[in-house]
Design an enzyme around this catalytic site. Structure first.
Site, PDB file in Angstrom:
ATOM      1  N   GLU A 101       0.730  -1.170   0.013  1.00  0.00           N
ATOM      2  CA  GLU A 101      -0.090  -0.027  -0.080  1.00  0.00           C
ATOM      3  C   GLU A 101       0.923   1.091  -0.128  1.00  0.00           C
ATOM      4  OE1 GLU A 101      -2.396   2.587   3.258  1.00  0.00           O
ATOM      5  OE2 GLU A 101      -2.102   0.354   3.557  1.00  0.00           O
ATOM      6  N   ASP A 114       0.766   4.041  -3.255  1.00  0.00           N
ATOM      7  CA  ASP A 114       0.367   5.115  -3.085  1.00  0.00           C
ATOM      8  C   ASP A 114       1.488   6.177  -3.770  1.00  0.00           C
ATOM      9  OD1 ASP A 114      -1.191   7.453  -1.647  1.00  0.00           O
ATOM     10  OD2 ASP A 114       0.878   7.777  -0.488  1.00  0.00           O
ATOM     11  N   ASP A 123      -6.967   1.159   0.567  1.00  0.00           N
ATOM     12  CA  ASP A 123      -5.902   0.468   1.016  1.00  0.00           C
ATOM     13  C   ASP A 123      -5.288  -0.540   0.007  1.00  0.00           C
ATOM     14  OD1 ASP A 123      -5.422   2.545   2.850  1.00  0.00           O
ATOM     15  OD2 ASP A 123      -5.796   1.077   4.750  1.00  0.00           O
ATOM     16  N   GLU A 177      -4.457   0.637  -3.331  1.00  0.00           N
ATOM     17  CA  GLU A 177      -3.044   1.035  -3.580  1.00  0.00           C
ATOM     18  C   GLU A 177      -2.226  -0.350  -3.505  1.00  0.00           C
ATOM     19  OE1 GLU A 177      -3.205   5.445  -1.646  1.00  0.00           O
ATOM     20  OE2 GLU A 177      -3.003   3.989  -0.469  1.00  0.00           O
TER      21      GLU A 177
END
Length: 232
Positions: A45, A49, A118, A121
């Site tokens: 994650e 991101d 989450d 990502e």
């Protein structure tokens, strides 16, 4: 029983390293009940991101050459905020292939906005590690970002941020100015979550979440604008 084949079909990407997808879909609650498992999606994650920010910024920079920096910043924030990422995850039914602990499953974790965002990502991070930046870029842009940007541009509001639009609408209708407040912060230092609310007079008209205070207030403004438009 969790199925790798089903998960790969939902994601729509063929992995050369299957364990990356398995990890990307594993919530930490699953590890609590399966001690043989050693890794959840949080590290992926973190990587995803950063990949998302780069891919989306690069796309907007190239696709909208006449847009000023401020408009690009607001549009990027809108495209990668948690609520929007969760929408992308719901489009492909990512929730049904998550690996969750029983308690999280029973509490509705498969449709929880923060978990879906989450995991989305994490999938981006997994695709990046498996196929490189080009693979991640193609998956993100073609399926999610480009169609969303096209719809946003058609709406006629793309160049102006929702806080400015809300302020104009509220001042015209009520002759007052919206007020914003951060009402909650959660999560570890590397992954903070903020909740903002916007008040018109003494009433809360919108609530939004984000990974920054700016992102949260933008989301709150968007929620308030939707209410204004519905009431109109």
């Amino acid at each position: 029983m969790w199925s790798y084949a089903e998960a790969q079909q939902v994601v729509g990407y063929t992995f050369q390293q299957p364990n990356l997808l398995r990890t990307a879909l594993t919530h930490r609650s699953y590890l609590n009940e399966h001690p043989e498992e050693t890794e959840d999606y949080e590290r992926l994650e973190f990587l995803g991101d950063a990949v998302l920010d780069l891919v989306v910024a690069e796309y907007l920079f190239q696709a909208l050459p006449d847009w000023p920096e401020g408009a690009l910043t607001f549009l990027r924030a809108s495209l990668v905020r948690a609520e929007r990422l969760a929408e992308y995850a719901r489009q492909i039914e990512l929730g049904r292939v998550l690996r969750l602990g029983r308690g999280m499953e029973l509490s509705g974790g498969r449709n929880h906005t923060a978990i879906l965002a989450d995991a989305f990502e994490a999938v981006v991070g997994a695709i990046y590690l498996d196929g490189g930046l080009d693979a991640a870029r193609t998956w993100v842009l073609d399926r999610f970002i480009a169609p969303t940007v096209a719809a946003t541009r058609r709406s006629g509001h793309a160049r102006r941020d929702p806080k400015s639009r809300l302020q104009e609408a509220v001042q015209a209708r009520y002759n007052i100015t919206p007020r914003y407040a951060i009402v909650d912060e959660s999560g570890p230092e590397h992954d903070r979550r903020f909740t903002a609310e916007v008040r018109i007079g003494n009433e809360v008209w919108g609530v939004g979440e984000g990974r920054s205070k700016q992102e949260a207030t933008l989301a709150a403004a968007e929620a308030a604008l939707r209410r204004l438009e519905n009431e109109a």
